[in-house]
Design a protein around this motif. Structure first.
Motif, mmCIF file in Angstrom:
data_model
loop_
_atom_site.group_PDB
_atom_site.id
_atom_site.type_symbol
_atom_site.label_atom_id
_atom_site.label_comp_id
_atom_site.label_asym_id
_atom_site.label_seq_id
_atom_site.Cartn_x
_atom_site.Cartn_y
_atom_site.Cartn_z
ATOM 1 N N GLU A 263 -3.356 11.442 4.093
ATOM 2 C CA GLU A 263 -3.167 10.223 3.313
ATOM 3 C C GLU A 263 -2.751 9.042 4.186
ATOM 4 O O GLU A 263 -3.153 7.905 3.933
ATOM 5 N N GLU A 264 -1.971 9.287 5.221
ATOM 6 C CA GLU A 264 -1.533 8.199 6.100
ATOM 7 C C GLU A 264 -2.721 7.567 6.806
ATOM 8 O O GLU A 264 -2.812 6.337 6.924
ATOM 9 N N LEU B 276 0.830 -1.205 0.000
ATOM 10 C CA LEU B 276 0.000 0.000 0.000
ATOM 11 C C LEU B 276 0.866 1.257 0.000
ATOM 12 O O LEU B 276 0.584 2.222 -0.721
ATOM 13 N N LYS B 277 1.926 1.254 0.789
ATOM 14 C CA LYS B 277 2.797 2.426 0.849
ATOM 15 C C LYS B 277 3.488 2.681 -0.486
ATOM 16 O O LYS B 277 3.622 3.818 -0.927
ATOM 17 N N GLN C 11 -15.611 9.650 -0.521
ATOM 18 C CA GLN C 11 -16.729 9.654 0.421
ATOM 19 C C GLN C 11 -16.450 8.724 1.604
ATOM 20 O O GLN C 11 -16.727 9.060 2.751
ATOM 21 N N TRP C 12 -15.888 7.558 1.316
ATOM 22 C CA TRP C 12 -15.633 6.561 2.360
ATOM 23 C C TRP C 12 -14.593 7.051 3.366
ATOM 24 O O TRP C 12 -14.642 6.708 4.536
ATOM 25 N N THR C 13 -13.638 7.860 2.900
ATOM 26 C CA THR C 13 -12.534 8.293 3.758
ATOM 27 C C THR C 13 -12.594 9.768 4.124
ATOM 28 O O THR C 13 -11.609 10.319 4.614
ATOM 29 N N SER D 99 -5.833 -0.541 5.114
ATOM 30 C CA SER D 99 -5.145 -1.708 5.659
ATOM 31 C C SER D 99 -6.014 -2.414 6.695
ATOM 32 O O SER D 99 -6.140 -3.651 6.694
ATOM 33 N N ALA D 100 -6.636 -1.637 7.586
ATOM 34 C CA ALA D 100 -7.483 -2.222 8.628
ATOM 35 C C ALA D 100 -8.701 -2.915 8.031
ATOM 36 O O ALA D 100 -9.100 -4.003 8.477
#
Length: 244
Positions: A74-75, A39-40, A66-68, A82-83
């Protein structure tokens, strides 16, 4: 034995062409180990963007933004992805976004040679026999199409990818829903009765049969016990399929 005179064979992967143990003991742990580092490295790239959209859609949002939207920076967004992926894997949820991301991570393993797909020994000869007999052989798996192609392109029996004329994943539809198999038959361009679907999961076979396909239940080493085959013919090897 299954005597099959139709046009196409549609195959599952896990528990059908390859062992459940390889998927659960090798491929899934590889994703868990490499998830955060992948992901990073891929964050903000065009490769990852469509996968993030799938992840958001699976969570019921219209877009990743929308979800985030409540995450700061960004972190924080990366950590949320990841979760969520870890939660889905812990619960064995076959979500499209997760499967797409797993495929991207597996690619690095196959490309490096760390991952080599372990297919059952009877599979290569059966694929050769079916293709020589003019059968249209395709794959339908919950794993992404990209992951399927990498899997069969890097097996313990060499590159088997050319044996298949098509691939389907959960973007076609859920594997326990008859409409998914109707869509696949339409893509084959033939009546569903001309297709034999092989899987180790009775619920999938039930859906395929409802759509009109012929079915075969695979009893492979390491598969979970089947309490009720629900009328599906059982086989232990692809050698038990006679084509004509």
């Amino acid at each position: 034995m299954i005597e099959f005179y139709g046009r196409g064979l549609l195959l599952d992967i896990e528990g059908t062409t390859a062992s459940v143990a390889f998927v659960y003991d090798v491929m899934f742990p590889f994703v868990r180990r490499e998830l955060d580092s992948y992901l990073k490295s891929a964050w903000g790239t065009p490769t990852l963007d469509p996968v993030l959209r799938y992840i958001a859609q699976d969570a019921g949002a219209d877009s990743f933004e929308q979800w985030t939207r409540e995450d700061a920076g960004e972190e924080a967004k990366l950590e949320r992805v990841s979760a969520e992926m870890t939660r889905l894997m812990d619960n064995d949820v076959k979500a499209t976004g997760l499967k797409q991301l797993q495929g991207l991570i597996w690619k690095s393993g196959f490309d490096s040679g760390e991952l080599v797909a372990a297919v059952f020994d009877d599979v290569p000869a059966a694929l050769t026999r079916w293709n020589a007999g003019g059968k249209d052989v395709r794959i339908y798996s919950s794993g992404s199409v990209a992951a399927q192609k990498m899997f069969f392109g890097h097996t313990n029996h060499g590159d088997l990818l050319s044996s298949f004329k098509g691939h389907y994943d959960t973007t076609t539809g859920p594997k326990k829903v008859a409409e998914s198999y109707r869509a696949i038959a339409a893509d084959y361009g033939c009546d569903a009765s001309e297709i034999l679907f092989l899987s180790d999961i009775v619920g999938e076979l039930d859906a395929a049969r409802e759509a009109g396909m012929r079915t075969g239940l695979c009893y492979r080493p390491g598969n979970a016990p089947v309490e009720n085959a629900n009328g599906h013919t059982g086989i232990e090897s692809f050698d038990q399929i006679s084509i004509g």
